[in-house]
Design a protein around this motif. Sequence first.
Motif, PDB file in Angstrom:
ATOM      1  N   ALA A  18       0.841  -1.209   0.000  1.00  0.00           N
ATOM      2  CA  ALA A  18       0.000   0.000   0.000  1.00  0.00           C
ATOM      3  C   ALA A  18       0.871   1.252   0.000  1.00  0.00           C
ATOM      4  CB  ALA A  18      -0.934   0.002   1.208  1.00  0.00           C
ATOM      5  N   VAL A  19       1.944   1.230   0.778  1.00  0.00           N
ATOM      6  CA  VAL A  19       2.864   2.374   0.816  1.00  0.00           C
ATOM      7  C   VAL A  19       3.489   2.599  -0.559  1.00  0.00           C
ATOM      8  CG1 VAL A  19       5.074   3.192   1.755  1.00  0.00           C
ATOM      9  CG2 VAL A  19       3.355   2.198   3.279  1.00  0.00           C
ATOM     10  N   THR A  22       0.931   4.052  -2.949  1.00  0.00           N
ATOM     11  CA  THR A  22       0.635   5.444  -2.587  1.00  0.00           C
ATOM     12  C   THR A  22       1.769   6.370  -3.027  1.00  0.00           C
ATOM     13  OG1 THR A  22      -0.708   4.746  -0.704  1.00  0.00           O
ATOM     14  CG2 THR A  22       0.141   7.004  -0.653  1.00  0.00           C
ATOM     15  N   ASN A  24       3.878   5.839  -5.348  1.00  0.00           N
ATOM     16  CA  ASN A  24       3.877   5.884  -6.812  1.00  0.00           C
ATOM     17  C   ASN A  24       2.898   6.937  -7.330  1.00  0.00           C
ATOM     18  OD1 ASN A  24       4.745   4.905  -9.426  1.00  0.00           O
ATOM     19  ND2 ASN A  24       2.721   3.958  -9.575  1.00  0.00           N
ATOM     20  N   VAL A  25       1.717   7.016  -6.734  1.00  0.00           N
ATOM     21  CA  VAL A  25       0.750   8.048  -7.141  1.00  0.00           C
ATOM     22  C   VAL A  25       1.319   9.437  -6.854  1.00  0.00           C
ATOM     23  CG1 VAL A  25      -1.532   9.052  -6.686  1.00  0.00           C
ATOM     24  CG2 VAL A  25      -1.290   6.575  -6.934  1.00  0.00           C
ATOM     25  N   ILE A  26       1.862   9.623  -5.664  1.00  0.00           N
ATOM     26  CA  ILE A  26       2.432  10.922  -5.287  1.00  0.00           C
ATOM     27  C   ILE A  26       3.587  11.301  -6.215  1.00  0.00           C
ATOM     28  CG2 ILE A  26       3.709  12.157  -3.480  1.00  0.00           C
ATOM     29  CD1 ILE A  26       2.074  10.392  -1.447  1.00  0.00           C
ATOM     30  N   ILE A  48      -3.102   5.637 -10.482  1.00  0.00           N
ATOM     31  CA  ILE A  48      -4.311   5.804  -9.664  1.00  0.00           C
ATOM     32  C   ILE A  48      -5.116   4.513  -9.646  1.00  0.00           C
ATOM     33  CG2 ILE A  48      -6.556   6.964  -9.552  1.00  0.00           C
ATOM     34  CD1 ILE A  48      -5.109   9.478 -10.685  1.00  0.00           C
ATOM     35  N   HIS A  51      -3.562   1.767  -7.454  1.00  0.00           N
ATOM     36  CA  HIS A  51      -3.777   2.072  -6.037  1.00  0.00           C
ATOM     37  C   HIS A  51      -5.235   1.850  -5.648  1.00  0.00           C
ATOM     38  CE1 HIS A  51      -4.493   4.749  -2.559  1.00  0.00           C
ATOM     39  NE2 HIS A  51      -3.342   4.245  -2.171  1.00  0.00           N
ATOM     40  N   ALA A  55      -6.893  -0.799  -2.964  1.00  0.00           N
ATOM     41  CA  ALA A  55      -7.711  -0.335  -1.836  1.00  0.00           C
ATOM     42  C   ALA A  55      -9.104  -0.964  -1.837  1.00  0.00           C
ATOM     43  CB  ALA A  55      -7.821   1.192  -1.863  1.00  0.00           C
TER      44      ALA A  55
END
Length: 132
Positions: A18-19, A22, A24-26, A48, A51, A55
């Motif tokens: 998950a980290v 996340t 990667n999106v940022i 997106i 991720h 989720a």
Amino acid sequence: MTAPLVTALYAAMIGLLAVILTVNVIRNRVILKIDDGDGGNATMRMAIRAHANFAQHAPLALLLIGIAEAIGTGKTVTHVLGAALVLARLLSAWGLSNAEGASFGRQSGAGLTVLVLAAASVLILLRWSGVM
């Protein structure tokens, strides 16, 4: 009822994935200078989607595996479910991050995730009904 210690191991692995998703999106938002949505950019859209798909599926699968373990499912079965979930989510993240549309990772990850969800659910129902 016992603490789901085996599930905790896989929850930690899933948490690290998950980290990564996340970050990667940022990272893509910063590099591509996209503050909101996907900006019409395929790379951003794939990050997106990878991720979001994670989720959508990982929390429920972990919850079901943890409940199954807590109510008495054996460690070996719990390890199989946990390892299958980690593999499924890695395949899915890879497939969704690298191609729009159908891909081996996307399809195999989705199929394996559904199998884990179904197996954990059936185990819980069997234990609840007293069959196991």
